[in-house]
Design a protein around this motif. Structure first.
Motif, mmCIF file in Angstrom:
data_model
loop_
_atom_site.group_PDB
_atom_site.id
_atom_site.type_symbol
_atom_site.label_atom_id
_atom_site.label_comp_id
_atom_site.label_asym_id
_atom_site.label_seq_id
_atom_site.Cartn_x
_atom_site.Cartn_y
_atom_site.Cartn_z
ATOM 1 N N THR A 14 -7.254 -1.308 14.029
ATOM 2 C CA THR A 14 -8.151 -2.382 13.677
ATOM 3 C C THR A 14 -8.329 -3.329 14.475
ATOM 4 O OG1 THR A 14 -6.470 -3.167 12.249
ATOM 5 C CG2 THR A 14 -7.631 -1.573 11.011
ATOM 6 N N GLY A 15 -7.432 -3.796 15.162
ATOM 7 C CA GLY A 15 -7.220 -4.863 16.127
ATOM 8 C C GLY A 15 -6.915 -6.285 15.343
ATOM 9 N N TYR A 16 -6.007 -6.018 14.060
ATOM 10 C CA TYR A 16 -5.595 -6.866 13.323
ATOM 11 C C TYR A 16 -4.235 -7.042 13.759
ATOM 12 C CZ TYR A 16 -9.301 -6.748 9.651
ATOM 13 O OH TYR A 16 -10.489 -6.418 9.227
ATOM 14 N N ALA A 17 -3.596 -8.324 13.609
ATOM 15 C CA ALA A 17 -2.278 -8.359 13.823
ATOM 16 C C ALA A 17 -1.300 -7.741 12.709
ATOM 17 C CB ALA A 17 -1.788 -10.121 13.677
ATOM 18 N N GLU A 18 -0.386 -7.282 12.968
ATOM 19 C CA GLU A 18 0.694 -6.839 11.817
ATOM 20 C C GLU A 18 0.712 -7.731 10.586
ATOM 21 O OE1 GLU A 18 4.256 -5.157 13.180
ATOM 22 O OE2 GLU A 18 3.378 -4.505 15.197
ATOM 23 N N GLN A 19 1.027 -8.810 10.734
ATOM 24 C CA GLN A 19 1.132 -9.803 9.755
ATOM 25 C C GLN A 19 -0.172 -9.948 8.776
ATOM 26 O OE1 GLN A 19 3.990 -11.296 8.567
ATOM 27 N NE2 GLN A 19 2.556 -11.566 6.762
ATOM 28 N N THR A 20 -1.381 -9.734 9.430
ATOM 29 C CA THR A 20 -2.668 -9.652 8.789
ATOM 30 C C THR A 20 -2.764 -8.460 7.730
ATOM 31 O OG1 THR A 20 -3.677 -11.094 10.589
ATOM 32 C CG2 THR A 20 -5.010 -9.800 9.070
#
Length: 95
Positions: A14-20
């Motif tokens: 997705t391109g999100y950070a893991e925390q996101t």
């Protein structure tokens, strides 16, 4: 068998950070049983097909969360609104 993704794999997809990704789980944007499974207390596995559908259709479906305290205090037993009672904060002083 359905393909499952880890948080790291989903973040790359997705391109999100893991925390996101964890934040979206916490906020209810991903729904347990529909978008992901929790085989253990700390492990989250996402269903690839459900995530792809979520990406295409957008994140418009959020899981309903618990009522906030302010919403609960507005209702009484009779179902009418009442003004909340304000109790001033009292500080304990050691003598």
């Amino acid at each position: 068998m359905e393909e499952l993704l880890t948080v790291r794999q989903l973040a790359k997809l997705t391109g999100y950070a893991e925390q996101t990704v964890y934040n979206k789980v916490s906020k209810g944007e991903f729904i347990l049983g529909r978008h992901y499974y929790k085989p253990t207390r700390k492990k989250v596995l996402f269903i690839r097909a459900a995530i792809q559908e979520w990406l295409i259709n957008g994140s418009t479906h959020k899981a309903p969360g618990p009522k906030k305290e302010s919403e609960q205090s507005k209702q009484t037993v009779e179902g009418t609104k009442s003004s909340p009672r304000v109790i001033p904060h009292q500080r304990r002083i050691k003598i």
